[in-house]
Design an enzyme around this catalytic site. Structure first.
Site, short mmCIF file in Angstrom:
data_model
loop_
_atom_site.label_atom_id
_atom_site.label_comp_id
_atom_site.label_asym_id
_atom_site.label_seq_id
_atom_site.Cartn_x
_atom_site.Cartn_y
_atom_site.Cartn_z
N TRP A 160 -8.95 1.90 -0.54
CA TRP A 160 -9.20 0.86 0.48
C TRP A 160 -10.54 0.17 0.28
O TRP A 160 -10.76 -0.91 0.83
CB TRP A 160 -9.11 1.47 1.89
CG TRP A 160 -7.70 1.62 2.35
CD1 TRP A 160 -7.03 2.79 2.60
CD2 TRP A 160 -6.77 0.56 2.64
NE1 TRP A 160 -5.74 2.52 3.00
CE2 TRP A 160 -5.57 1.16 3.04
CE3 TRP A 160 -6.84 -0.83 2.58
CZ2 TRP A 160 -4.44 0.42 3.39
CZ3 TRP A 160 -5.71 -1.58 2.93
CH2 TRP A 160 -4.53 -0.95 3.33
N ASP A 189 1.64 7.94 10.94
CA ASP A 189 2.13 8.41 9.64
C ASP A 189 2.95 9.70 9.72
O ASP A 189 2.63 10.72 9.09
CB ASP A 189 0.95 8.59 8.65
CG ASP A 189 0.11 7.32 8.51
OD1 ASP A 189 0.62 6.24 8.86
OD2 ASP A 189 -1.05 7.42 8.07
N ASN A 201 0.85 -1.19 0.00
CA ASN A 201 0.00 0.00 0.00
C ASN A 201 0.89 1.24 0.00
O ASN A 201 1.69 1.37 -0.94
CB ASN A 201 -1.12 -0.04 1.05
CG ASN A 201 -0.73 -0.31 2.48
OD1 ASN A 201 -0.34 -1.42 2.80
ND2 ASN A 201 -0.84 0.66 3.35
N ASP A 202 0.76 2.14 0.92
CA ASP A 202 1.38 3.47 0.81
C ASP A 202 2.87 3.47 0.44
O ASP A 202 3.64 2.67 0.98
CB ASP A 202 1.32 4.21 2.16
CG ASP A 202 0.00 4.07 2.86
OD1 ASP A 202 -0.96 3.59 2.25
OD2 ASP A 202 -0.06 4.44 4.04
N GLN A 218 4.83 0.28 2.03
CA GLN A 218 4.13 -0.64 2.92
C GLN A 218 4.05 -1.98 2.22
O GLN A 218 3.53 -2.07 1.10
CB GLN A 218 2.72 -0.10 3.22
CG GLN A 218 2.70 1.04 4.20
CD GLN A 218 3.03 0.56 5.62
OE1 GLN A 218 2.19 0.05 6.31
NE2 GLN A 218 4.27 0.75 6.04
N GLU A 271 -5.26 10.46 7.60
CA GLU A 271 -4.04 9.65 7.55
C GLU A 271 -3.01 10.37 6.66
O GLU A 271 -3.34 11.27 5.90
CB GLU A 271 -4.32 8.27 6.94
CG GLU A 271 -5.38 7.47 7.66
CD GLU A 271 -5.58 6.06 7.09
OE1 GLU A 271 -5.58 5.11 7.88
OE2 GLU A 271 -5.74 5.91 5.87
C1 FRU Z 1 -3.00 4.33 4.93
C2 FRU Z 1 -2.60 3.51 6.14
C3 FRU Z 1 -1.73 4.33 7.06
C4 FRU Z 1 -0.98 3.28 7.81
C5 FRU Z 1 -0.77 2.23 6.75
C6 FRU Z 1 -0.78 0.83 7.26
O1 FRU Z 1 -3.22 3.63 3.76
O2 FRU Z 1 -3.75 3.04 6.80
O3 FRU Z 1 -2.44 5.22 7.87
O4 FRU Z 1 0.21 3.74 8.35
O5 FRU Z 1 -1.79 2.40 5.79
O6 FRU Z 1 -0.44 -0.08 6.26
#
Ligand code: FRU
Length: 518
Positions: A313, A172, A43-44, A60, A224
């Site tokens: 998401w 974050d 993800n991020d 991530q 976030e």
């Molecule tokens: C955003 C998030 C962040 C967190 C991460 C966890 O997409 O929820 O807030 O740090 O992903 O994977």
């Protein structure tokens, strides 16, 4: 019909490039010029930083599967921001504490004491997430890890956490060096309070709270991935503003996750919004750009560059891809522009994209009608591949709706169009191919857009399973995933309810960045 719309091929070296893409990176939906991990979930983007001739992209990452879990920092490096080489996991999950999103700084003067041999080192500031267990609630804290070998190996700081508010949601951290305050500055989210807290530190280990921003703008979900950066105003002779960007999940404009931004001033302690707090500005009007992050430590000559997670998401866990799941946007250069509505964020694909355009074609002269432009496009063949860039100026003429029909095959297609009456740019993927893996996926999204002189100006990047649209030289961005069937016939201009005026267009094929990859 205008016979003058000819095909000009500036470099005709496109061949069967698809055959030289390694099988690891050649699945039907595999992005060819966007970063995606070889396998497993991402993800991020995290810790984007430039250091000693390398751009680092941490992300991530679940090293064990294609679903969210065991969050760790994956790692890739690039020398040109275009070609990426994936390296082993940088920061793995230790003892059940997941390594959530964060940032990386270059500690030039060893303020942290982590750097060896009088050389700068890399320090990552991330959220540690301990899951709820045995009646104990989950806990999120801010932590440090550091590397003295250009990010190849990392050690956790023994004094972690460096920030603990004993909260379940506190995450974050984006850290940067503030010239105003001459110290490290962190923006970090209090997701449920809809606040961004700003902290200052001289050594990255001890942090003092300086101010809070929020609630403001959209507060429908959790806040976030905050970001705070300064940008020049185009043509503003050095004039700048600060942008505070915040992810929102769920409750964004198009449903699920999305991002808003505020424009204002930052005095080293406090961010002051130039607009009323009730005004919400969206960074992207599509469904798939989230938790975007800018690079730290870029050479002074380079404009601010941002990369986002190209996903939402709502359905991220169901995307029909494998053996990987998740991909990043193409890096974007950022600026600000004065518009009749006020100062707005401008996003454009980084100029290095030109390095991977092996074949370009453009309409000759300045005139074309739909028929001639479409004939030219068919002849060039470029848009029947699934990785290309399309630029066009379409004069609306008398048409009620104009736009592009992309990735068409067997009754499926993706529309990028403009509705004159509504003054809206839209992106329609309801018939784009595979859409039924989640009810929130087949969607039509819209962005308000007033045209300059009745001309719709678009820059579109298509990459097998994504379409990034930049309208009016980056004033409106719309980023969306699509999963088209095979047998693509090529892009075509269309108009409804009248005739377009002149159309100029160019198309470039984009070469796979994985060709030279190991
Ligand atoms: C955003 C998030 C962040 C967190 C991460 C966890 O997409 O929820 O807030 O740090 O992903 O994977």
């Amino acid at each position: 019909m205008t016979p003058r719309a000819l095909v000009l091929l500036t470099a005709g070296i496109l061949s069967a490039q698809s055959s030289s893409i390694p099988p690891t990176y050649n699945q039907v939906f595999r992005p060819q010029f966007h970063f995606s991990p070889r396998e497993n979930w991402t993800n991020d983007p995290n810790g984007l930083v430039y250091f000693e001739d390398e751009y680092h992209l941490f992300f991530q990452y679940n090293p064990f599967g294609d679903e969210w879990g065991h969050m760790s920092w994956g790692h890739a490096v690039s020398r040109d921001l275009v070609h990426w080489q994936q390296l082993p996991v940088a920061i793995p999950e230790p003892d059940g504490i997941m390594i959530f999103t964060g940032s990386t700084v270059i500690d030039e003067r060893n303020t942290s004491g982590f750097c060896k041999n009088s050389k700068p080192c890399m320090v990552a500031i991330y959220t540690g997430h301990r899951a709820a267990a045995g009646g104990r609630p989950a806990l999120q804290t801010q932590n440090l890890a550091y590397s003295n070998d250009k990010g190849r190996t990392w050690r956790q700081y023994s004094g972690n956490p460096v920030l603990n508010l004993h909260m379940t949601d506190f995450r974050d951290p984006k850290v940067f060096w503030s010239l105003q305050a001459n110290r490290w500055t962190m923006v970090v989210s209090l997701p449920n309070e809809h606040k961004v807290r700003i902290y200052g530190s001289s050594d990255l280990k001890h942090w003092a709270a300086l101010s809070d921003f929020g609630p403001a703008g959209a507060t429908g979900g959790q806040w976030e991935c905050p970001e705070l950066f300064e940008l020049p105003i185009e043509g503003g002779q050095g004039e700048t503003r600060w942008v505070l960007k915040i992810g929102l999940n769920p409750g964004s404009l198009q449903g699920g996750s999305g991002e808003q931004y505020f424009i204002g001033r930052f005095d080293g302690k406090r961010f002051t919004n130039d607009n009323p707090d009730s005004r919400t500005l969206w960074t992207d009007y599509g469904k798939d750009c989230y938790c975007a992050l800018t690079f730290n430590n870029l050479p002074r000559s380079e404009r601010t560059v941002m990369i986002g997670w190209m996903d939402n998401w709502q359905y991220a866990g169901k995307l029909p891809t494998g053996p990987w799941r998740g991909q990043m946007t193409f890096p974007r250069s950022l600026a600000l522009r004065r518009t009749p509505e006020g100062i707005r964020l401008i996003q454009t694909p980084i100029a290095q994209l030109a390095n991977i355009e092996p074949k370009r074609a453009r309409t000759a002269g300045n005139a074309g009608t739909i028929a001639s432009v479409n004939r030219w496009l068919t002849t060039s063949g470029i848009t029947s591949d699934k990785a290309f860039q399309l630029k066009s100026d379409i004069s609306l003429g008398t048409a009620r709706e104009v736009g592009w029909k992309l990735l068409a095959s067997n009754g499926n297609y993706t529309l990028v169009g403009y509705d004159r009456k509504e003054r809206k740019l839209f992106f329609d993927r309801t018939h784009s191919g595979l859409t039924n893996f989640d009810k929130n996926f087949p969607d039509r999204t819209e962005a308000p857009l007033t045209l300059d002189r009745g001309i719709l100006r678009l820059n579109i990047l298509v990459d097998r399973s994504s379409v990034e649209v930049f309208a009016e030289d980056g004033r409106v961005a719309s980023t969306n995933l699509v999963f088209p069937p095979s047998g693509i016939t090529g892009a075509q201009v269309y108009a409804n309810g009248g005739e377009t005026g002149e159309i100029t267009a160019s198309a470039s094929s984009i070469q796979s960045i994985w060709i030279s990859s190991k």
